[in-house]
Motif scaffolding. Structure first.
Motif, PDB file in Angstrom:
ATOM      1  N   CYS A  87       0.848  -1.181   0.000  1.00 22.94           N
ATOM      2  CA  CYS A  87       0.000   0.000   0.000  1.00 22.94           C
ATOM      3  C   CYS A  87       0.889   1.237   0.000  1.00 22.94           C
ATOM      4  O   CYS A  87       2.070   1.166   0.369  1.00 22.94           O
ATOM      5  N   PHE A  88       0.339   2.346  -0.422  1.00 25.79           N
ATOM      6  CA  PHE A  88       1.087   3.586  -0.561  1.00 25.79           C
ATOM      7  C   PHE A  88       0.382   4.693   0.209  1.00 25.79           C
ATOM      8  O   PHE A  88      -0.848   4.827   0.133  1.00 25.79           O
ATOM      9  N   GLY A  99      -0.520   0.394  -6.945  1.00 28.93           N
ATOM     10  CA  GLY A  99       0.811   0.303  -7.533  1.00 28.93           C
ATOM     11  C   GLY A  99       1.072  -1.025  -8.193  1.00 28.93           C
ATOM     12  O   GLY A  99       2.218  -1.371  -8.477  1.00 28.93           O
ATOM     13  N   LEU A 107       2.209   4.346  -9.961  1.00 27.69           N
ATOM     14  CA  LEU A 107       1.137   4.717  -9.052  1.00 27.69           C
ATOM     15  C   LEU A 107      -0.060   5.254  -9.822  1.00 27.69           C
ATOM     16  O   LEU A 107       0.077   6.075 -10.721  1.00 27.69           O
ATOM     17  N   THR A 163       8.325  11.688  -6.776  1.00 27.24           N
ATOM     18  CA  THR A 163       7.259  11.106  -5.983  1.00 27.24           C
ATOM     19  C   THR A 163       7.285  11.609  -4.548  1.00 27.24           C
ATOM     20  O   THR A 163       8.340  11.904  -3.984  1.00 27.24           O
ATOM     21  N   TRP A 206       5.421   9.775  -2.237  1.00 26.71           N
ATOM     22  CA  TRP A 206       4.709   8.661  -1.618  1.00 26.71           C
ATOM     23  C   TRP A 206       5.684   7.740  -0.900  1.00 26.71           C
ATOM     24  O   TRP A 206       6.854   7.674  -1.239  1.00 26.71           O
ATOM     25  N   ALA A 219       5.954   3.697   0.339  1.00 24.84           N
ATOM     26  CA  ALA A 219       5.393   2.356   0.181  1.00 24.84           C
ATOM     27  C   ALA A 219       5.483   1.603   1.500  1.00 24.84           C
ATOM     28  O   ALA A 219       6.482   1.709   2.223  1.00 24.84           O
ATOM     29  N   GLY A 227       8.996   4.878  -2.479  1.00 24.38           N
ATOM     30  CA  GLY A 227       7.677   5.146  -3.022  1.00 24.38           C
ATOM     31  C   GLY A 227       7.428   4.393  -4.313  1.00 24.38           C
ATOM     32  O   GLY A 227       7.535   3.163  -4.375  1.00 24.38           O
ATOM     33  N   SER A 228       7.097   5.132  -5.384  1.00 25.12           N
ATOM     34  CA  SER A 228       6.794   4.495  -6.666  1.00 25.12           C
ATOM     35  C   SER A 228       8.032   3.876  -7.306  1.00 25.12           C
ATOM     36  O   SER A 228       7.910   3.093  -8.244  1.00 25.12           O
TER      37      SER A 228
END
Length: 472
Positions: A153-154, A170, A175, A340, A342, A344, A365-366
């Motif tokens: 999940c992000f 993802g 994303l 990014t 984000w 993870a 992240g991504s």
């Protein structure tokens, strides 16, 4: 003149009608007393004169007035066809009868259905279009650590508690973030002019046409402005990417030149060491070196060493300038929304106990890779593991994941496509996790790590849905 419609008469009305008529011989008075029309009187008079008051008890049958009733012979043929061919439907039977009659229709399919219903031979076939109801069967692991559910999940790198956490996927390797709904107090559309009751139909239509035209022009101009802005941003991105590639090429050229300079320096050091070894050997053998040679060699080495030190200092300054240029380009790209923001989070849940074994966090992240996922799983996998359940995301279908399964002797179970419920334990955990994070705030990955630790302790210390202890 308004026509008066009378309801159907009753037996007592009709008896009163003719009793009054027999007593008075006045049709109008009899009709007024019985509250019927004169037309009703004359409709019933022939039957009264034929059979008396007994004829007034029932209405006449309508059967003689319906000559289109299906002949009994055709009805028997329909019943016989159905008995001989139980799989034939109403359309097939109607077609067979038309075929016998030189393809002239004899009976409609619905009439065939009515005849079969009266004969008790009609059975409604099951609809082929209706899907058979499928009752899924769910089973969970019988022992702890036997099976694990894993998912990714992000979450945003920064979050305020009043901001909604967006849904992020993802699985495709990039994303996909849900679009935020635009908050508009009142919808603005051309058809709203019809709500103005002060306008008549013609005025409302003219206003609608004008509003539609203005809306179209505004939309076109807004679209053009968005396209211009998009092209401008894309041009800036291309320029920054070109500068980034040029900077990387410059860096590679500098490193190649430095490798050559380092090779020359290593050669000079080897020569210096050879001179020192030869001088030491001359001293041991008592051979006198050429006068002034040692001083010249030492002076030459000091000059080379000073040049080397100056060269290293200049390298350090060049590196600082290069790093600053790279930071400036990355900052500019960040302002354009390319970097990014984000984080993870890898979800690892025990299929039997529903306990969370860990929530490894990745600031990439991504840019998360399958190698990072595998390295995190190596720390969390129990030795008794037999099955590991994941979706078909790119992080879980890489070759390194197959190597992990083979090296640790467990079976990697990939769920069916478009069936996330097959990994429902992990999916439900992600939902609970994001609901818990919704009213939390964090400004860095360190703060998020602390929140994850609190969540794991809270989540593992409570009954879970689907377990026997939860249903008691």
């Amino acid at each position: 003149m308004t026509r008066i419609h009378y309801p159907r008469t009753t037996v007592s009305q009709r008896e009163l009608l003719f009793k009054t008529w027999e007593a008075t011989k006045d049709v109008a008075k009899a009709c007024s007393t019985a509250r019927v029309s004169e037309r009703t009187f004359y409709n019933w008079k022939p039957r009264f004169e034929t059979a008396g008051y007994e004829a007034l008890e029932q209405f006449a049958s309508h059967a003689p007035k319906n000559p289109n009733r299906t002949p009994e012979k055709i009805a028997q043929e329909v019943i016989e066809m159905r008995r001989q061919n139980g799989s034939w439907g109403k359309q097939r039977i109607a077609d067979e009868l038309a075929k016998k009659n030189n393809w002239i229709p004899v009976i409609s399919p619905n009439t065939v259905k009515r005849i079969l219903q009266d004969a008790g031979l009609w059975f409604q076939p099951e609809s082929k279009s209706a899907k058979a109801r499928f009752e899924p069967v769910s089973r969970t692991a019988e022992m702890p650590s036997q099976s694990l559910n894993v998912d990714l999940c992000f979450v945003p790198a920064e979050h305020e508690n009043e901001v909604k956490l967006p849904a992020v996927s993802g699985s495709s390797g990039r994303l996909v973030v849900e679009r935020a709904k635009s908050e508009v107090d009142e919808a603005d559309y051309p058809g709203a002019v019809f709500a103005n009751e002060q306008l008549d139909y013609a005025q409302a239509m003219l206003a609608f046409v004008a509003a539609s035209k203005a809306k179209g022009e505004a939309t076109a101009s807004q679209k053009a402005a968005n396209e211009t802005e998009k092209l401008s941003v894309q041009a800036q991105k291309r320029l920054l990417r070109q500068q980034e590639r040029a900077l990387a090429l410059e860096r590679s050229q500098i490193r190649a030149r430095r490798r050559q300079e380092n090779a020359v320096w290593q050669s000079l050091r080897s020569q210096r060491q050879a001179q020192q070894a030869a001088r030491k050997q001359q001293l041991e053998t008592g051979t006198r070196p050429v006068w002034g040679s040692k001083k010249a060699q030492d002076e030459q080495w000091r000059q080379l060493r000073d040049q080397r030190r100056q060269q290293l200092k200049q390298r350090h300054q060049t590196d600082e300038i290069w790093r600053q240029k790279r930071l400036d380009i990355r900052a500019a790209l960040s302002d354009l929304g390319l970097v990014t923001s984000w984080i993870a989070v890898l979800v690892v849940v025990d299929n039997c106990t529903r306990q969370c074994l860990g929530l490894p966090l990745f600031v990439a992240g991504s840019n998360l890779t399958a190698e990072m996922v595998v390295q995190a799983l190596l720390i969390l996998l129990p030795p008794e593991l037999q099955f590991l359940i994941t979706d078909r995301g790119t992080h879980f279908t890489a070759n390194i994941f197959d190597q992990l399964a083979e090296g640790h002797d467990f079976i990697h179970v990939l769920i069916a496509r478009h069936r996330p419920q097959s990994n429902g334990i992990a999916e439900r955990f992600v939902r609970t996790f994001k609901e818990w994070l919704a009213d939390k705030s964090w400004q860095s990955d360190q703060e998020l790590t602390q929140l994850l630790a609190y969540f794991i302790a809270e989540y593992n210390d409570r009954p879970h849905q689907g377990l026997p202890t939860h249903r008691r």
